[in-house]
Design a protein around this motif. Structure first.
Motif, PDB file in Angstrom:
ATOM      1  N   HIS A  74      28.430  43.160  31.029  1.00 51.20           N
ATOM      2  CA  HIS A  74      28.996  41.974  32.086  1.00 51.20           C
ATOM      3  C   HIS A  74      28.015  42.006  33.312  1.00 51.20           C
ATOM      4  O   HIS A  74      27.352  43.078  33.587  1.00 51.20           O
ATOM      5  N   THR A  79      30.613  41.613  43.606  1.00 47.22           N
ATOM      6  CA  THR A  79      31.983  42.289  43.533  1.00 47.22           C
ATOM      7  C   THR A  79      31.797  43.514  42.807  1.00 47.22           C
ATOM      8  O   THR A  79      30.631  43.783  42.046  1.00 47.22           O
ATOM      9  N   PRO A  89      37.793  40.519  34.855  1.00 47.89           N
ATOM     10  CA  PRO A  89      38.025  38.808  34.599  1.00 47.89           C
ATOM     11  C   PRO A  89      37.006  38.148  34.023  1.00 47.89           C
ATOM     12  O   PRO A  89      35.755  38.552  34.101  1.00 47.89           O
ATOM     13  N   ALA A  90      37.259  36.895  33.639  1.00 50.74           N
ATOM     14  CA  ALA A  90      36.402  36.102  33.268  1.00 50.74           C
ATOM     15  C   ALA A  90      36.276  34.825  33.994  1.00 50.74           C
ATOM     16  O   ALA A  90      37.124  34.118  34.005  1.00 50.74           O
ATOM     17  N   ASP A  91      35.443  34.896  35.046  1.00 55.22           N
ATOM     18  CA  ASP A  91      35.117  33.769  35.951  1.00 55.22           C
ATOM     19  C   ASP A  91      33.686  33.675  36.697  1.00 55.22           C
ATOM     20  O   ASP A  91      32.879  34.475  36.022  1.00 55.22           O
ATOM     21  N   SER A  92      33.401  32.894  37.570  1.00 56.16           N
ATOM     22  CA  SER A  92      31.907  32.729  37.886  1.00 56.16           C
ATOM     23  C   SER A  92      31.324  34.074  38.578  1.00 56.16           C
ATOM     24  O   SER A  92      30.313  34.158  38.352  1.00 56.16           O
ATOM     25  N   LEU A  93      32.224  34.897  39.032  1.00 56.33           N
ATOM     26  CA  LEU A  93      31.575  36.286  39.528  1.00 56.33           C
ATOM     27  C   LEU A  93      31.770  37.483  38.736  1.00 56.33           C
ATOM     28  O   LEU A  93      31.118  38.357  38.929  1.00 56.33           O
ATOM     29  N   HIS A  94      32.349  36.939  37.304  1.00 52.60           N
ATOM     30  CA  HIS A  94      32.099  38.177  36.262  1.00 52.60           C
ATOM     31  C   HIS A  94      31.730  37.371  34.880  1.00 52.60           C
ATOM     32  O   HIS A  94      32.788  36.520  34.441  1.00 52.60           O
ATOM     33  N   ARG A  95      30.617  37.696  34.655  1.00 46.46           N
ATOM     34  CA  ARG A  95      30.056  36.961  33.396  1.00 46.46           C
ATOM     35  C   ARG A  95      30.214  38.032  32.256  1.00 46.46           C
ATOM     36  O   ARG A  95      29.591  39.158  32.568  1.00 46.46           O
ATOM     37  N   HIS A  96      30.383  37.630  31.220  1.00 43.92           N
ATOM     38  CA  HIS A  96      30.674  38.401  29.950  1.00 43.92           C
ATOM     39  C   HIS A  96      29.544  38.042  29.012  1.00 43.92           C
ATOM     40  O   HIS A  96      29.165  36.808  28.932  1.00 43.92           O
ATOM     41  N   HIS A 124      37.236  43.920  26.695  1.00 46.05           N
ATOM     42  CA  HIS A 124      36.656  43.792  28.243  1.00 46.05           C
ATOM     43  C   HIS A 124      37.178  44.420  29.171  1.00 46.05           C
ATOM     44  O   HIS A 124      37.325  43.955  30.252  1.00 46.05           O
TER      45      HIS A 124
END
Ligand SMILES: [Cu+2]
Length: 141
Positions: A74, A79, A89-96, A124
């Motif tokens: 990730h 952050t 989390p899965a959002d623009s600041l946390h890329r999987h 995750h």
């Protein structure tokens, strides 16, 4: 003559090896190490750039695979990771990168960013602090 000296030195090291091995703890496993190999800390990069992950003493597997001592990468942007066991989390600041990718491209707006690589388990979740990289700071031009 230098070759003969080198051979004697090597023989001495090989002879000492069983002693060194006997002192190691058999159950000891090396600590994992995670890093961002590219870009380098302090780099200035174009809006779309390559990120290369580094990992030692641990394996990479797709997110769907539950196998000991493996996980998937990730990227955390500006952050830090939560405590071990925390869901990433899965959002623009946390890329999987659940396919098991070991490098990727990112596109970011111009500015300064802090990036961290984090290895997460098949659910995750953060595995350990050892699997959260040191942050790198980059400038996107
Ligand atoms: Cu994930």
């Amino acid at each position: 003559m230098p070759i003969r000296f080198l051979a004697a030195a090597l023989l001495a090291v090989v002879s000492a090896a069983p002693t060194l091995r006997a002192q190691a703890t058999p159950a000891q496993t090396p600590a994992p190490e995670i890093s961002i190999r590219e870009p380098r800390d302090g780099a200035t990069v174009p809006r779309t750039f390559t990120v290369v992950f580094g990992l030692k003493n641990w394996g990479v597997a797709p997110a769907s695979v539950n196998f000991p001592r493996t996980g998937h990468f990730h990227i955390l942007i500006n952050t830090d990771a939560g405590a071990p066991g925390t869901l990433i989390p899965a959002d623009s600041l946390h890329r999987h990168f659940g396919t098991g990718a070991i490098e990727t491209t990112l596109t970011l707006a111009p500015g300064t960013y802090t990036l961290r690589a984090v290895l997460g388990d098949h659910e995750h979740k953060v595995i350990s602090r050892e699997l959260v990289s040191a942050p790198i700071r980059i400038t996107v031009r």
